[in-house]
Motif scaffolding. Structure first.
Motif, PDB file in Angstrom:
ATOM      1  N   UNK A 183      97.399  -3.963  86.418  1.00  0.00           N
ATOM      2  CA  UNK A 183      98.794  -3.603  86.139  1.00  0.00           C
ATOM      3  C   UNK A 183      98.982  -2.102  85.966  1.00  0.00           C
ATOM      4  N   UNK A 184      97.894  -1.345  86.033  1.00  0.00           N
ATOM      5  CA  UNK A 184      98.001   0.092  85.849  1.00  0.00           C
ATOM      6  C   UNK A 184      98.015   0.523  84.396  1.00  0.00           C
ATOM      7  N   UNK A 185      97.753  -0.424  83.483  1.00  0.00           N
ATOM      8  CA  UNK A 185      97.704  -0.111  82.056  1.00  0.00           C
ATOM      9  C   UNK A 185      96.238   0.058  81.673  1.00  0.00           C
ATOM     10  N   UNK A 186      95.764   1.277  81.756  1.00  0.00           N
ATOM     11  CA  UNK A 186      94.350   1.567  81.496  1.00  0.00           C
ATOM     12  C   UNK A 186      94.234   2.705  80.490  1.00  0.00           C
ATOM     13  N   UNK A 187      93.080   2.780  79.861  1.00  0.00           N
ATOM     14  CA  UNK A 187      92.819   3.820  78.882  1.00  0.00           C
ATOM     15  C   UNK A 187      92.488   5.148  79.565  1.00  0.00           C
ATOM     16  N   UNK A 259      85.369   2.372  83.846  1.00  0.00           N
ATOM     17  CA  UNK A 259      85.437   3.842  83.858  1.00  0.00           C
ATOM     18  C   UNK A 259      85.988   4.393  85.173  1.00  0.00           C
ATOM     19  N   UNK A 260      85.573   3.856  86.329  1.00  0.00           N
ATOM     20  CA  UNK A 260      86.141   4.375  87.578  1.00  0.00           C
ATOM     21  C   UNK A 260      87.661   4.167  87.695  1.00  0.00           C
ATOM     22  N   UNK A 261      88.204   3.218  86.938  1.00  0.00           N
ATOM     23  CA  UNK A 261      89.639   2.935  86.996  1.00  0.00           C
ATOM     24  C   UNK A 261      90.410   3.614  85.863  1.00  0.00           C
ATOM     25  N   UNK A 262      89.681   4.220  84.927  1.00  0.00           N
ATOM     26  CA  UNK A 262      90.342   4.881  83.800  1.00  0.00           C
ATOM     27  C   UNK A 262      91.178   6.056  84.309  1.00  0.00           C
ATOM     28  N   UNK A 263      92.219   6.384  83.564  1.00  0.00           N
ATOM     29  CA  UNK A 263      93.143   7.433  84.022  1.00  0.00           C
ATOM     30  C   UNK A 263      92.728   8.807  83.499  1.00  0.00           C
ATOM     31  N   UNK A 264      93.117   9.814  84.251  1.00  0.00           N
ATOM     32  CA  UNK A 264      92.828  11.187  83.846  1.00  0.00           C
ATOM     33  C   UNK A 264      93.959  11.773  83.011  1.00  0.00           C
ATOM     34  N   UNK A 265      95.066  11.037  82.896  1.00  0.00           N
ATOM     35  CA  UNK A 265      96.197  11.504  82.094  1.00  0.00           C
ATOM     36  C   UNK A 265      95.979  11.161  80.621  1.00  0.00           C
ATOM     37  N   UNK A 267      98.835  10.627  77.797  1.00  0.00           N
ATOM     38  CA  UNK A 267      99.746   9.878  76.945  1.00  0.00           C
ATOM     39  C   UNK A 267     100.233   8.568  77.515  1.00  0.00           C
ATOM     40  N   UNK A 268     100.975   7.833  76.681  1.00  0.00           N
ATOM     41  CA  UNK A 268     101.505   6.527  77.077  1.00  0.00           C
ATOM     42  C   UNK A 268     102.617   6.638  78.113  1.00  0.00           C
ATOM     43  N   UNK A 269     103.212   7.799  78.245  1.00  0.00           N
ATOM     44  CA  UNK A 269     104.273   7.961  79.245  1.00  0.00           C
ATOM     45  C   UNK A 269     103.751   7.717  80.653  1.00  0.00           C
ATOM     46  N   UNK A 270     102.428   7.744  80.814  1.00  0.00           N
ATOM     47  CA  UNK A 270     101.834   7.653  82.145  1.00  0.00           C
ATOM     48  C   UNK A 270     101.392   6.246  82.523  1.00  0.00           C
ATOM     49  N   UNK A 271     101.743   5.223  81.717  1.00  0.00           N
ATOM     50  CA  UNK A 271     101.387   3.853  82.072  1.00  0.00           C
ATOM     51  C   UNK A 271     102.649   2.986  82.071  1.00  0.00           C
ATOM     52  N   UNK A 272     102.676   1.913  82.862  1.00  0.00           N
ATOM     53  CA  UNK A 272     103.834   1.019  82.865  1.00  0.00           C
ATOM     54  C   UNK A 272     104.116   0.475  81.473  1.00  0.00           C
ATOM     55  N   UNK A 273     105.375   0.566  81.053  1.00  0.00           N
ATOM     56  CA  UNK A 273     105.769   0.092  79.730  1.00  0.00           C
ATOM     57  C   UNK A 273     105.400   1.040  78.613  1.00  0.00           C
TER      58      UNK A 273
END
Length: 594
Positions: A183-187, A259-265, A267-273
């Motif tokens: 869903x794109x909600x990753x740490x 880890x390969x799917x973790x985001x480089x951003x 804050x929470x503004x960068x994930x869906x919801x």
């Protein structure tokens, strides 16, 4: 946020038991008793749903349970639980309740509504992080040094049953991480790289080398030889067949797949919801309706004010150079690093405790009965830990504990030790939490509940009492107190900045280091903590400002009738509560003083 779990059987049992006894129309005079019965029934079910919380309170009836809070069935159970009690609460007429029950009514309503709002969020897609979650609290429980008791044979057997449920929880957590990734909600990657070594550190080849072997190293002499042998064998098997493989599975999953799917951003503004989730966190942690922007502006103003006072202290001690240079001096000069061993650090904190004890009765007529200890933070979590307080058991079986992370005693700096002790220990968290638990007149959801803005706000407020309690005679300790206060003001800027204004992790670390005497290692751990628990760091300063505002207001209103000790006693008397409820209560107290 509590992270606990239920077996399928227990969930079904709870669902079947949600129907409360019918509340027949009765005279208003009976409402107080009926409300007390409602609160009691709620708390009984709450402890069955959250057995780890029950254990932490000293309620040992569920010490063998570890429900799987990673499932939709569990979340649905909570939804029905909270909604059902909110509906029952609606059958009471608040105006007809006693003064204290009105407070209970308001807190209970606020709590249930907040819990329901939380269930609407997607936080379950990131089951744990480097700063909190079951994989961390599980170690504290199983080490024999935490809330889980290891005094009787039954205690030892309870842990065997509880711990064997951990692999199922971990499998569900991995599943939720995977759903979050889809869903794109990753740490953020910066957090995941800290989580991996935490799990890897618990993978051992020999059971006696595991921290989970701690209870076996302390088997009571009163146990029979047969029980000692049986438990030793069972714990070795538990460690090598359940616990170690589970932590290895978590470590491998995080390393190889997540880890390969973790985001480089950041804050929470960068994930869906994320934006909606952050607004919920802000309201939940501050118990106010303040917007993120209001909080951000408050933070900027407080940083400016405290920096001005820091400049004054810098001039007082005769330091030649600007404020950043003064920070650097306090971080690196050998005069601020007098210790050689962790025990010397702990002894210094015990000395602070001894110095303030004679002055406490002048400002507090209410003092807790619960025992108190100062301990070093366990090595496995020290690198990512801050100093913290763990509550005492209500039955007196476990003391309140002030944990101090000491990675290297030789580089442990002294400025700020006094204010930190006031905050985390006495009269901060230990007073507030212990007095609340010891007040058996309160319903249990209040005795054992908590609101960060009230509790952390109180703890930060108590730092301002240092001079009254005989501390801060050393200007560098006062400077440390200012550094601790500006630290909380900085949090308002960086927490909101990272989650709503595009501030990066690196920018937040720099902002913190530019405005306080903190090294990069600690600043990094702090910023990553805020990334792991968005909004929580806002509660300290927002709560402190409200408490100070109330104190100033009543001092002005009451004049010579104002008593600081009476103010403190009234604040502590009824426990931790949302700030809006607190202000109504304190206003009524002030009116009565006139």
């Amino acid at each position: 946020m509590r992270k606990t779990i239920l077996t399928g059987v227990a969930v079904c049992s709870l669902l079947a038991s949600f129907t409360l006894p019918a509340l027949r129309p009765q005279r208003p005079a009976d409402d107080d008793k009926r409300l007390a019965a409602l609160f009691d029934a709620y708390w009984e079910k709450n402890n069955r749903l959250f057995p780890l919380s029950a254990t932490s309170q000293g309620d040992n009836r569920y010490n063998d349970q570890l429900p799987n809070d990673q499932t939709k069935a569990y979340r649905d159970t909570l939804q029905a639980f909270y909604q059902g009690y909110l509906a029952k609460l609606g059958s009471f007429k608040r105006a007809q309740l006693s003064a204290n029950d009105k407070i209970s009514y308001d807190i209970f309503q606020y709590k249930l509504q907040t819990e329901l709002n939380g269930l609407r969020q997607n936080a379950w897609l990131t089951p744990f992080k480097q700063f909190w979650g079951l994989p961390i609290s599980f170690v504290q429980l199983g080490s024999g040094e935490g809330a889980q008791p290891f005094k009787t044979v039954q205690d030892y057997d309870n842990w065997l049953v509880r711990a064997r449920q951990f692999p199922v929880w971990a499998d569900s957590a991995i599943s939720n991480f995977r759903r979050g990734a889809k869903a794109g909600v990753v740490l953020p990657r910066a957090l995941v790289v800290k989580m991996i070594p935490q799990a890897q550190a618990l993978v051992v080849a020999e059971a006696p080398k595991s921290i989970f072997y701690g209870p076996i190293n302390k088997l009571p002499a009163s146990f029979s030889a047969a029980d000692k042998q049986r438990l030793t064998t069972a714990y070795q098997q538990l460690i090598l067949t359940d616990i170690v493989p589970t932590y290895k599975k978590l470590a491998d999953f995080l390393q190889n797949e997540y880890l390969p799917k973790a985001r480089t951003t950041t804050g929470l503004a960068d994930v869906p919801g994320g934006p909606e989730l952050y607004k919920f966190y802000v309201k939940n942690w501050t118990t106010t309706d303040k917007t993120p922007e209001e909080i951000y502006q408050t933070g900027l103003a407080e940083v400016k004010r405290i920096r001005s006072e820091m400049e004054r202290v810098k001039t007082q001690v005769g330091f030649k150079g600007d404020l950043p240079a003064f920070f650097q001096y306090m971080k690196t000069h050998k005069q601020f690093m007098p210790y050689k061993t962790p025990e010397e650090v702990l002894t210094a904190y015990r000395g602070i405790q001894a110095r303030i004890m004679p002055a406490l009765p002048k400002y507090f007529s209410r003092q807790p009965k619960s025992a108190f200890e100062i301990r070093q933070t366990e090595a496995f979590r020290a690198a990512s830990a801050s100093a913290e307080y763990n509550r005492a058991a209500a039955d007196g079986s476990r003391p309140g504990i002030f944990y101090v992370p000491i990675l290297d005693a030789a580089t442990f700096t002294t400025p700020g030790m006094e204010s930190l002790f006031l905050h985390e220990a006495i009269p901060g968290h230990h007073f507030h939490i212990s007095l609340q638990q010891e007040n058996t007149a309160l319903p249990k959801f209040r005795r054992f509940g908590g609101y960060s803005a009230s509790s952390e706000g109180w703890a930060l407020y108590t730092e301002s009492l240092g001079k009254e309690l005989g501390l801060y005679t050393d200007p560098y300790q006062y400077m440390g107190a200012l550094s601790n206060e500006i630290h909380r003001a900085i949090r308002l800027v960086v927490d909101v900045g990272m989650n709503t204004k595009g501030m990066t992790r690196e920018q937040a670390i720099k902002y913190m280091m530019d405005n306080e005497a903190i090294n990069e290692q600690r600043a990094t751990a702090e910023i990553e903590r805020y990334m792991a628990i968005p909004g929580q760091a806002l509660s300290y300063k927002i709560g402190q400002l409200k408490i100070q505002e109330l104190r100033d207001k009543y001092k002005k209103q009451l004049g010579a009738k104002f008593s600081l000790r009476a103010f403190h006693d009234e604040f502590l008397k009824d426990g931790i509560m949302p700030l809006a409820v607190l202000e109504r209560k304190m206003d009524a107290w002030a009116a009565a003083q006139k």
